[in-house]
Design an enzyme around this catalytic site. Structure first.
Site, short mmCIF file in Angstrom:
data_model
loop_
_atom_site.label_atom_id
_atom_site.label_comp_id
_atom_site.label_asym_id
_atom_site.label_seq_id
_atom_site.Cartn_x
_atom_site.Cartn_y
_atom_site.Cartn_z
N CYS A 94 0.81 -1.22 0.00
CA CYS A 94 0.00 0.00 0.00
C CYS A 94 0.84 1.27 0.00
O CYS A 94 0.29 2.37 0.04
CB CYS A 94 -0.94 -0.03 1.19
SG CYS A 94 -1.95 -1.52 1.17
N HIS A 124 -2.03 8.09 6.26
CA HIS A 124 -2.28 6.78 5.65
C HIS A 124 -3.56 6.19 6.22
O HIS A 124 -4.30 5.52 5.50
CB HIS A 124 -1.09 5.86 5.92
CG HIS A 124 -1.28 4.47 5.37
ND1 HIS A 124 -1.30 4.22 4.01
CD2 HIS A 124 -1.50 3.28 5.98
CE1 HIS A 124 -1.51 2.92 3.82
NE2 HIS A 124 -1.65 2.33 4.99
N GLU A 166 -0.30 5.25 13.82
CA GLU A 166 0.06 6.42 13.02
C GLU A 166 -0.15 7.71 13.83
O GLU A 166 0.67 8.64 13.77
CB GLU A 166 -0.74 6.48 11.72
CG GLU A 166 -0.29 7.65 10.82
CD GLU A 166 -0.97 7.67 9.47
OE1 GLU A 166 -1.90 6.88 9.24
OE2 GLU A 166 -0.53 8.49 8.62
N LYS A 226 -9.24 8.32 3.06
CA LYS A 226 -9.76 6.96 2.88
C LYS A 226 -11.15 6.82 3.48
O LYS A 226 -11.87 5.88 3.17
CB LYS A 226 -8.81 5.95 3.52
CG LYS A 226 -7.47 5.81 2.78
CD LYS A 226 -6.63 4.68 3.35
CE LYS A 226 -5.29 4.55 2.63
NZ LYS A 226 -4.32 5.58 3.03
N HIS A 246 -9.63 2.38 0.52
CA HIS A 246 -8.18 2.19 0.47
C HIS A 246 -7.80 1.70 -0.92
O HIS A 246 -8.09 0.56 -1.29
CB HIS A 246 -7.76 1.19 1.54
CG HIS A 246 -6.28 1.07 1.71
ND1 HIS A 246 -5.38 1.73 0.91
CD2 HIS A 246 -5.54 0.38 2.61
CE1 HIS A 246 -4.16 1.43 1.30
NE2 HIS A 246 -4.22 0.62 2.33
N PHE A 289 2.13 -3.36 3.94
CA PHE A 289 2.46 -4.66 4.52
C PHE A 289 3.94 -4.95 4.30
O PHE A 289 4.53 -4.58 3.27
CB PHE A 289 1.63 -5.77 3.85
CG PHE A 289 0.21 -5.85 4.36
CD1 PHE A 289 -0.19 -5.23 5.53
CD2 PHE A 289 -0.73 -6.56 3.65
CE1 PHE A 289 -1.49 -5.33 6.00
CE2 PHE A 289 -2.05 -6.67 4.09
CZ PHE A 289 -2.43 -6.05 5.27
#
Lengths: 406, 97
Positions: free
Chosen positions: A160, A300, A311, A330, A335, A394
């Site tokens: 991502c 993010h 975050e 998002k 996403h 990831f």
């Protein structure tokens, strides 16, 4: 030598065009609804932000829609829009123009379809276009072909964060003078049975199936996972002297890039959020900025319980007790996986350009562990000189981009 | 993708072709794979030279003809399938037999 952004190409579930997506975000609209591309009735998560019409017109050669995977077609359309926005027409862009277009997964729908053929009819019925349509780098390659960009052509893969890393890696190549111009960004089309089942198996997706518009709620206490989306984002990046020579309009300066690895776990972020914080700190250092210079953070934050909290912690660790406004688009867009970092970079640029921060939707029950101003529910006029955009993937891979108003 | 011209070839109408029957069905498959108008596909039209097909496109055509007509086209036959007429003759022979 500054590197500047001269063109934006954004294709999202809101449609084609960076402004169209930004206007929808500012209006508080959502792109999320029930999955329509396949029968999702057996899935844990049955909602997504889908691109329902590619609207290619004459921009794609006839037949390509049938031949290539959606992630590749969306990349080509976004790249064309970016080049046209930059006043470059449809090319050719030449020997010193790069195509650096990342993707998290690649042609998943193509792989699924051909595997079904293999199982039902055997190996001799597989399409000769299966491999080209499946492999990740064909997004960058088709962009290079359509626009005649003949320098380095690669598809960085960092889940991502792919779109953000692509832009950051392009920045470095531009700074050292290996290239003059880059089409850089990311693309993804993983709203497929296997994609949705896979993320669902990880319990990564929101299961608020009856309330699609309220499902993506980054930072809110009721968040229960991300909503999968698809799309593409491409920026035209140029060395400032190159842009000046051709009289290009400068939309933003790409002022800094930070990248780091958690080196911790395949999917879980480091519980200290040190990698995320280091990504932001490195980006600010690269741009020569102090934390107080930054006026907006496009987070993010995907709407997962752990990721958003970490975050938020990382932002507090970097920016201290009074961080700038932070929003996660998002909440409206879902996403976009490998496209997210690039689409959100464009959103951060438009936030600077317009002096308007897009909101984080669905803020109903504040999470006491999130000590941030998340621009809840409504867009906010806010003039900022610098903005950052985070993207984490990831594998514990992190990227942060810094943009400045010209 | 840059080799083909944009926006020129329209998608064929479903079931289109030069007339009805087997030949029409064969031409319809060729038109779909090659993104050409069925009416433009005279027997003399060559896939590579006239329609700008690459090797993958020719292979896709073979695959689609096999599917549509439930026939086997051996790899050795690929060299002989160079034109619309070749394809019509080849399929007719096998379907009729």
């Amino acid at each position: 030598m500054d590197v500047v952004v001269t063109g934006l190409g954004v294709l999202t579930p809101f449609g084609r065009g960076a402004e169209r997506t930004f206007d929808a975000l500012v209006a508080g609209r959502t792109a999320i609804g029930p999955i329509t591309r396949f029968d999702a009735s057996g899935h844990r998560s049955r909602i997504a932000a889908e691109v329902t019409d590619l609207e290619a017109g004459n921009d794609l050669p006839p037949g390509d829609e049938r031949t290539f995977d959606r992630f590749q077609l969306m990349a080509v359309l976004a790249a064309l829009d970016a080049a046209r926005d930059a006043g470059l027409g449809d090319g050719p862009l030449g020997d010193r123009a790069a195509a650096i277009v990342g993707t998290g997964i690649g042609g998943l729908e193509t792989i699924e379809r051909n595997h079904a053929t293999l199982a039902a009819k055997g190996p001799r019925r597989i399409s000769p276009y299966f491999i080209p349509a499946a492999i990740p780098n064909l997004a960058a390659a088709l962009v290079s072909m359509r626009l005649g960009a003949r320098a380095i052509c690669v598809s960085p893969a960092s889940a991502c964060a792919s779109g953000a890393h692509s832009i950051g890696e392009a920045l470095w190549a531009l700074r050292v003078g290996r290239i003059d111009l880059a089409l850089a960004g990311g693309t993804e089309a993983a709203v497929t049975p296997l994609g949705v089942a896979g993320f669902g198996a990880m319990r990564g997706l929101s299961e608020r199936n009856d309330e699609p518009a309220r499902a993506s709620r980054p930072f809110d206490r009721g968040r229960d996972g991300f909503v999968i989306g698809e799309g593409a984002g491409i920026l035209v990046l140029e060395r400032a002297d190159h842009a000046a020579r051709r009289g290009a309009r400068v939309r933003a300066i790409l002022a800094g890039y930070g990248a780091s690895a958690d080196a911790y776990h395949i999917t879980q972020p480091d519980p200290e959020a040190a990698g995320m914080a280091r990504s932001m700190a490195l980006a600010l250092e690269d741009a020569g900025l102090a934390p107080a210079d930054v006026g907006y953070v496009n987070a993010h934050a995907t709407s997962t319980p752990l990721g958003d909290r970490l975050e938020a912690k990382a932002i507090r660790d970097v920016f201290g007790a009074k961080p700038p406004p932070v929003s996660s688009t998002k909440s409206a867009l879902g996403h976009l996986l490998g496209a997210a970092g690039a689409v959100e970079a464009a959103i951060a640029i438009l936030a600077l350009e317009r002096g308007m921060l897009p909101p984080t939707l669905n803020q109903e029950d504040p999470d006491p562990q999130i000590e941030l101003d998340v621009v809840p529910n409504e867009a906010r006029p806010h003039a900022a000189r610098f903005a950052i955009s985070n993207a984490f993937g990831f594998g514990g891979t992190n990227a942060t981009l810094v943009f400045a108003r010209p | 993708m840059s080799q083909r011209k944009h926006g020129e070839a329209a998608r064929p109408a479903a079931g289109g072709g030069n007339g009805n029957g087997l030949e029409g069905r064969i031409v319809a498959v060729i038109a779909r794979v090659m993104n050409a108008q069925p009416a433009s596909l005279g027997r003399e039209i060559r896939f590579v030279e006239d329609l700008n097909a690459d090797s993958l496109r020719v292979m896709e055509l073979v695959l689609e003809l096999q599917e549509e007509f439930s026939i086997e086209i051996p790899d050795e036959a690929l060299d002989k399938l160079r034109s619309v007429g070749d394809a019509i003759g080849f399929v007719q022979e096998r379907v009729a037999g």
